[in-house]
Design an enzyme around this catalytic site. Structure first.
Site, PDB file in Angstrom:
ATOM      1  N   GLU A 168      28.541 110.218 164.030  1.00  0.00           N
ATOM      2  CA  GLU A 168      29.208 110.198 165.348  1.00  0.00           C
ATOM      3  C   GLU A 168      30.429 111.103 165.351  1.00  0.00           C
ATOM      4  O   GLU A 168      31.308 110.993 164.484  1.00  0.00           O
ATOM      5  CB  GLU A 168      29.596 108.754 165.712  1.00  0.00           C
ATOM      6  CG  GLU A 168      30.282 108.685 167.080  1.00  0.00           C
ATOM      7  CD  GLU A 168      30.265 107.313 167.732  1.00  0.00           C
ATOM      8  OE1 GLU A 168      29.632 106.382 167.188  1.00  0.00           O
ATOM      9  OE2 GLU A 168      30.898 107.180 168.806  1.00  0.00           O
ATOM     10  N   GLU A 185      28.730 100.076 160.081  1.00  0.00           N
ATOM     11  CA  GLU A 185      29.608 101.240 160.090  1.00  0.00           C
ATOM     12  C   GLU A 185      30.369 101.367 158.784  1.00  0.00           C
ATOM     13  O   GLU A 185      30.824 100.373 158.216  1.00  0.00           O
ATOM     14  CB  GLU A 185      30.614 101.122 161.246  1.00  0.00           C
ATOM     15  CG  GLU A 185      29.950 101.106 162.608  1.00  0.00           C
ATOM     16  CD  GLU A 185      30.960 101.043 163.747  1.00  0.00           C
ATOM     17  OE1 GLU A 185      32.188 101.163 163.508  1.00  0.00           O
ATOM     18  OE2 GLU A 185      30.506 100.878 164.897  1.00  0.00           O
TER      19      GLU A 185
HETATM   20  O1  KIV Z   1      27.218 100.708 169.383  1.00  0.00           O
HETATM   21  C1  KIV Z   1      26.617 101.744 169.655  1.00  0.00           C
HETATM   22  O2  KIV Z   1      26.018 101.913 170.719  1.00  0.00           O
HETATM   23  C2  KIV Z   1      26.613 102.803 168.651  1.00  0.00           C
HETATM   24  C3  KIV Z   1      26.129 104.153 169.085  1.00  0.00           C
HETATM   25  C4  KIV Z   1      27.105 104.783 169.979  1.00  0.00           C
HETATM   26  C5  KIV Z   1      25.755 105.007 167.932  1.00  0.00           C
HETATM   27  O3  KIV Z   1      27.008 102.586 167.560  1.00  0.00           O
END
Ligand code: KIV
Length: 282
Positions: free
Chosen positions: A184, A117
């Site tokens: 997201e 991320e």
């Molecule tokens: O951890 C997860 O499932 C994610 C998705 C919601 C994209 O990052």
């Protein structure tokens, strides 16, 4: 004949304007179903902290846990491309730490790529991981590992300055070498613009239909959780089906109607005479 999805087949799909499907998955049984359904890519997300472990957020998830869940999914997916999330604090502190942990996830799980991320702030990590031969999926917009910094799970890219910031993050992770990027909770026109401006595959979750593909957390889309944000569509009420089945089982066990003879090893039983003898002996 289904064939293994790879970084090349997925990029070809984007080039042809074909949409790409992705769901989260955390275990072998579900992985087999996802693979059989022809889903292109699976994400072993750190959302498993909530869906599988009952935490309130993704922060407590560890590398060891990602390895255990990821390995199970890796064993299940023959054609589906498997992406593993790098958990909180497994890549933020340094580029070296990021490369070592990405390498560990690949070595120990059979994953095809890792996801982390952040935008500009993790571009150096993405570049180094990609240079180690590991495909990277980036994740920008609302990044759950930073929910405390955002003051909650909030839409990102609202207003001109924020929209510019999200676009610049997308360009930074592309420049660093990411082949795919989750968007997201980003407004749909901004997500569509990012999709147009980049060669990366964009995967939306609350990013509108203009992304190259979509991802949902499988428990949310199947009615297995109480989480129902705006962007979730329920494709089945599996939670209700399972609850009804557990209730039926409970009732049959308690009524003595399960198991019946056809569900027991009747033909292997000893004779009544011998059982009477055993009864008397002991
Ligand atoms: O951890 C997860 O499932 C994610 C998705 C919601 C994209 O990052």
């Amino acid at each position: 004949m289904p064939k293994k999805n790879t970084i090349l087949t997925l990029l070809d799909m984007k080039a042809r304007g074909e949409k790409i499907s992705q769901v989260t998955c955390y275990d072998y049984s579900t992985g087999r179903l996802v693979d059989a359904a022809g889903i292109n890519t699976v994400l072993v997300g750190d959302s498993l902290g909530m869906t599988m472990q009952g935490y309130n957020d993704t922060l407590p998830v560890t590398m060891d846990e990602m390895v255990v869940y990821g390995r199970s999914v890796g064993r299940a997916c023959k054609d589906t491309f498997v992406i593993l999330d790098m958990p909180f604090m497994s890549y933020q502190a340094s580029v070296e730490q990021a490369v070592m942990n990405a390498g560990r996830l690949m070595k120990e799980t059979g994953a095809n790529a890792v996801k982390l991320e952040g935008g500009k702030t993790v571009a150096a990590q993405i570049k180094a991981i990609v240079e180690s031969g590991i495909p990277v999926c980036a994740h920008i917009g609302m990044t759950p590992q930073s929910a405390n910094a955002f003051g909650g799970f909030k839409v990102q890219g609202k207003g001109e300055a924020n929209a510019r910031r999200v676009l610049e993050d997308a360009l930074a992770v592309e420049e660093a070498g990411a082949f795919m990027c989750v968007l997201e909770c980003v407004p749909p026109k901004l997500a569509a613009l990012i999709t147009k401006k980049t060669k990366m595959i964009t995967i939306g979750i609350g990013g509108g239909v203009g992304c190259d593909g979509q991802v949902l957390v499988w428990q949310d889309m199947m009615g297995m959780s109480d989480f129902k944000p705006k962007f979730v569509r329920r494709f089945a009420e599996v939670g209700q089906i399972l609850t009804d089945a557990f209730k039926a089982y409970d009732a049959e066990v308690k009524a003595g109607t399960f198991p019946n003879d056809s569900e027991s090893y009747v033909k292997s039983d000893s004779s009544d005479e011998f059982l009477a003898q055993l009864d008397a002996e002991y």
